[in-house]
Design a protein around this motif. Structure first.
Motif, mmCIF file in Angstrom:
data_model
loop_
_atom_site.group_PDB
_atom_site.id
_atom_site.type_symbol
_atom_site.label_atom_id
_atom_site.label_comp_id
_atom_site.label_asym_id
_atom_site.label_seq_id
_atom_site.Cartn_x
_atom_site.Cartn_y
_atom_site.Cartn_z
ATOM 1 N N THR A 39 8.903 -3.150 0.292
ATOM 2 C CA THR A 39 8.706 -3.015 1.737
ATOM 3 C C THR A 39 9.223 -4.274 2.414
ATOM 4 O O THR A 39 8.831 -5.385 2.073
ATOM 5 C CB THR A 39 7.224 -2.811 2.088
ATOM 6 N N VAL A 51 0.250 -3.733 2.401
ATOM 7 C CA VAL A 51 1.487 -3.248 1.781
ATOM 8 C C VAL A 51 1.496 -3.503 0.280
ATOM 9 O O VAL A 51 2.000 -2.690 -0.505
ATOM 10 C CB VAL A 51 2.714 -3.908 2.447
ATOM 11 N N VAL A 99 11.254 0.403 2.092
ATOM 12 C CA VAL A 99 10.418 0.769 3.232
ATOM 13 C C VAL A 99 10.577 -0.310 4.294
ATOM 14 O O VAL A 99 10.568 -1.502 3.978
ATOM 15 C CB VAL A 99 8.940 0.883 2.814
ATOM 16 N N PRO A 117 -0.062 0.672 6.487
ATOM 17 C CA PRO A 117 0.543 0.706 5.153
ATOM 18 C C PRO A 117 0.088 1.876 4.295
ATOM 19 O O PRO A 117 0.790 2.265 3.353
ATOM 20 C CB PRO A 117 0.095 -0.632 4.539
ATOM 21 N N ILE A 151 2.566 4.617 3.471
ATOM 22 C CA ILE A 151 3.747 4.394 2.624
ATOM 23 C C ILE A 151 3.906 5.484 1.560
ATOM 24 O O ILE A 151 5.002 6.061 1.422
ATOM 25 C CB ILE A 151 3.710 2.983 2.012
ATOM 26 N N VAL A 162 11.985 4.734 5.628
ATOM 27 C CA VAL A 162 12.311 4.555 4.219
ATOM 28 C C VAL A 162 13.799 4.810 4.041
ATOM 29 O O VAL A 162 14.333 5.796 4.566
ATOM 30 C CB VAL A 162 11.505 5.503 3.303
#
Length: 225
Positions: A5, A23, A80, A90, A93, A151
């Motif tokens: 990320t 994250v 990401v 987060p 994700i 993404v």
């Protein structure tokens, strides 16, 4: 499958700790500090993020390009993109990554099947106009062209590192570049948290975006000719 990320950040010391901690549960973390004058870089590094620092503020687009180049060199499969101000959750994700089957670029949409909560009116208006323009230019049936929660696949990332824009125009040009290279673009719904985040959009950025819009229309006209 290797996931990283990338968090572009500029003077986000109040939020960056929680963002990085959130994250880290799902991926490696790279914070690109775009010339911050506060403790953004130090705090991010202290909680386990890899940090690349620009020694002066260049722009969000420049920070994203730096992050993508680093991720490409390190051979990550998915990259990401997530803002450093705490607006993006987060926990979304894994959900976004789940939409990457057969997709080159996936955008988290604040407008897909919902109405954004507490989104400032001027943001809704500007995003609506921009999204209409990008749909017209690219043919992508997207609902949110400006969301920074995205993404990108390993295949797609190299197409976005040579874009000339360094500011907020970059994120719109990414979609145009994707269209020019026949990349598959998808969306999945997300929610954003709006509070007292600082806005770094200035009059010069608005002027720059107007010039970008004009160039887009000229490109469309030339293609038809």
């Amino acid at each position: 499958m290797r996931i990283i990320t990338i968090i572009p950040a500029y003077n986000e010391e109040t939020a960056i700790l929680n963002v990085v901690k959130g994250v880290k549960k799902y991926s490696d973390v790279l914070v690109v500090d775009d010339g911050s004058t506060d403790k953004t870089a130090i705090l991010a590094k202290n909680v386990g993020a890899t940090v690349i620092k620009h020694w002066k503020n260049i722009g969000k687009g420049a920070a994203i390009k730096t992050g993508l180049k680093s991720a490409i060199e390190d051979d990550y499969d998915f990259m990401v993109l997530l803002d450093g101000d705490g607006q993006h959750d987060p926990q979304c994700i894994p959900f976004l990554l789940g939409g990457m089957d057969g997709v080159d670029l996936l955008i988290g949409s604040r407008f897909l099947n919902m109405t954004p909560q507490n989104m400032p009116l001027q943001r809704r208006l500007s995003n609506g106009i921009t999204t209409w323009l990008i749909r017209f230019m690219t043919g992508y049936h997207i609902t949110d062209s400006q969301c920074g929660f995205r993404v990108i696949s390993k295949k797609a990332a190299p197409f976005f590192t040579g874009i000339s824009y360094n500011d907020y125009v970059y994120e719109s040009e990414v979609l145009c570049k994707a269209s020019e290279n026949d990349l598959v673009v998808g969306e999945r719904p997300i929610q954003c948290i709006y509070g007292n985040e600082k806005s770094y959009v200035r009059a010069r950025h608005v002027l720059h975006y107007l010039m970008f819009t004009l160039r887009l229309l000229v490109r469309k006209l030339l293609r038809r000719i």
